[in-house]
Scaffold this motif. Structure first.
Motif, mmCIF file in Angstrom:
data_model
loop_
_atom_site.group_PDB
_atom_site.id
_atom_site.type_symbol
_atom_site.label_atom_id
_atom_site.label_comp_id
_atom_site.label_asym_id
_atom_site.label_seq_id
_atom_site.Cartn_x
_atom_site.Cartn_y
_atom_site.Cartn_z
ATOM 1 N N TYR A 59 16.762 60.762 37.639
ATOM 2 C CA TYR A 59 15.664 60.225 38.061
ATOM 3 C C TYR A 59 14.673 59.250 37.481
ATOM 4 O O TYR A 59 14.177 58.354 37.856
ATOM 5 C CB TYR A 59 14.524 61.194 38.726
ATOM 6 N N ALA A 60 14.679 59.460 36.029
ATOM 7 C CA ALA A 60 14.397 58.296 35.061
ATOM 8 C C ALA A 60 15.086 57.313 34.949
ATOM 9 O O ALA A 60 14.247 56.180 34.856
ATOM 10 C CB ALA A 60 14.401 59.031 33.665
ATOM 11 N N LEU A 61 16.082 57.460 35.529
ATOM 12 C CA LEU A 61 17.106 56.142 35.751
ATOM 13 C C LEU A 61 16.294 55.033 36.952
ATOM 14 O O LEU A 61 16.256 53.921 36.713
ATOM 15 C CB LEU A 61 18.645 56.203 36.196
ATOM 16 N N ALA A 70 10.655 42.614 27.025
ATOM 17 C CA ALA A 70 10.586 43.965 27.596
ATOM 18 C C ALA A 70 11.596 44.360 28.286
ATOM 19 O O ALA A 70 11.953 45.545 28.364
ATOM 20 C CB ALA A 70 9.228 43.750 28.512
ATOM 21 N N ALA A 71 12.127 43.510 29.113
ATOM 22 C CA ALA A 71 13.324 44.134 30.051
ATOM 23 C C ALA A 71 14.504 44.387 29.057
ATOM 24 O O ALA A 71 15.179 45.357 29.554
ATOM 25 C CB ALA A 71 13.627 42.789 30.898
ATOM 26 N N GLY A 72 14.833 43.688 27.975
ATOM 27 C CA GLY A 72 15.779 43.903 27.229
ATOM 28 C C GLY A 72 15.688 45.457 26.602
ATOM 29 O O GLY A 72 16.588 46.200 26.328
ATOM 30 N N LEU A 73 14.398 45.742 26.095
ATOM 31 C CA LEU A 73 14.147 47.020 25.591
ATOM 32 C C LEU A 73 14.622 48.073 26.784
ATOM 33 O O LEU A 73 15.074 49.209 26.485
ATOM 34 C CB LEU A 73 12.662 47.020 25.045
ATOM 35 N N LEU A 74 13.931 47.868 28.019
ATOM 36 C CA LEU A 74 14.190 48.737 29.066
ATOM 37 C C LEU A 74 15.649 49.022 29.186
ATOM 38 O O LEU A 74 15.928 49.859 29.588
ATOM 39 C CB LEU A 74 13.215 48.401 30.279
ATOM 40 N N PHE A 75 16.256 47.845 29.186
ATOM 41 C CA PHE A 75 17.536 48.036 29.633
ATOM 42 C C PHE A 75 18.669 48.849 28.594
ATOM 43 O O PHE A 75 19.428 49.488 28.797
ATOM 44 C CB PHE A 75 18.116 46.517 29.617
ATOM 45 N N ALA A 76 18.038 48.821 27.289
ATOM 46 C CA ALA A 76 18.803 49.555 26.083
ATOM 47 C C ALA A 76 18.375 50.976 26.329
ATOM 48 O O ALA A 76 19.522 51.857 26.367
ATOM 49 C CB ALA A 76 18.065 49.001 24.863
ATOM 50 N N LEU A 97 17.767 52.208 29.452
ATOM 51 C CA LEU A 97 18.697 52.529 30.620
ATOM 52 C C LEU A 97 20.057 52.943 30.127
ATOM 53 O O LEU A 97 20.769 53.550 30.883
ATOM 54 C CB LEU A 97 18.500 51.385 31.585
ATOM 55 N N ASP A 98 20.464 52.043 29.457
ATOM 56 C CA ASP A 98 22.281 52.241 29.038
ATOM 57 C C ASP A 98 22.223 53.587 28.361
ATOM 58 O O ASP A 98 23.208 54.262 28.745
ATOM 59 C CB ASP A 98 22.442 51.113 27.936
#
Length: 282
Positions: free
Chosen positions: A202-204, A169-175, A177-178
């Protein structure tokens, strides 16, 4: 010149994040399981000086990666930024007073060689300006749905499975985020401080904070052998796919595309080999 800056800063971000992950996991793994996925986990960790050092390095790596994305495309920067495990492994070996085994060296070589093969045939692409909120909405909804499913499954599974599900889940969010970092960096370069009138910065904060909580919960639930390889696989793959969809960045075509696919498979194979390392599993 822009490409050189993007490459150097992406590798610097990978190094910084690799060291930060080792430091954060060493601290988060000592926290009670009851604090997993709760904001008080971050509050408790914030009272640990070692964790503060790690999180400061993570923040630094994020800003360095932002510079890389301001000068380069997602399909160029993210494969390089995902090599943090190559920097983390020697640090773990040093902490334990051990040398890298031939298998670990081979895994690192596969990862580095696979990323190099992917990038050497990558065509130059300028990409396009990110679309408005309407163009992002389907991606935001799909990501939110997948993260919800993974977190729900993690709550029902203890130990290693929980760590893996939270890391995915973190990996998907980090993608995601990138990609948003790329959009915000472009806005900042073109509009200056007027970029603050857009929704992306702000979404960041929201997506970055959620991803941070999931990553720390994954570190708390299991070793880096579970969390870091998953993040290092899903984040760059997801970011590259988003880059082709949102920013219309190009991958190679014809035979060169086959080289990129083989390079990606080689890099993932290297990550799997490193995942089996006793250094990472400790």
């Amino acid at each position: 010149m822009a490409t050189a800056i993007a490459v150097l800063t992406a590798l610097s971000a990978a190094c910084c994040f690799g060291v930060a992950a080792v430091v954060q996991q060493a601290t988060a793994s000592s926290m009670p399981e009851a604090q997993s996925l709760r904001p008080r986990l971050l509050w408790a960790l914030a009272h640990r000086p070692l964790w503060l050092v790690g999180i400061s390095m993570s923040v630094a790596s994020y800003f360095i990666q932002g510079v890389a994305l301001a000068f380069g495309s997602l399909v160029l920067v993210m494969p390089l930024a995902s090599t943090d495990l190559l920097f983390a492994l020697p640090l773990v070996a040093w902490r334990r007073g051990q040398r890298l085994t031939p298998a670990e060296v081979a895994g690192a070589a596969c990862t580095a060689g696979g990323v190099a093969a992917f990038l050497v045939v990558l065509p130059h692409t300028a990409g396009v300006t990110a679309p408005g909120l309407g163009g992002w909405l389907p991606l935001l909804l799909v990501t939110a749905s997948l993260v919800t499913v993974l977190v729900s499954a993690g709550l029902r599974n203890p130990g290693r499975r929980r760590a893996g599900l939270y890391a995915a889940a973190a990996g998907l969010l980090f993608a995601l985020l990138d990609a948003l970092t790329k959009a915000a960096a472009d806005l900042l370069r073109n509009d200056g401080w007027a970029a603050l009138w857009h929704w992306e910065p702000y979404a960041l904060l929201v997506i970055g904070g959620t991803g941070l909580l999931l990553a720390q919960s994954s570190y708390q639930a299991g070793s880096l052998a579970i969390s870091l390889p998953l993040i290092d696989t899903l984040e760059p793959i997801g970011a590259v796919l988003i880059g082709t969809r949102i920013f219309q960045e190009r991958l190679a075509s014809s035979g060169a595309l086959a080289i990129q696919i083989l390079g990606g498979l080689l890099a993932v194979t290297g990550i799997i080999i490193l995942d089996r390392s006793p250094l990472v599993r400790a």
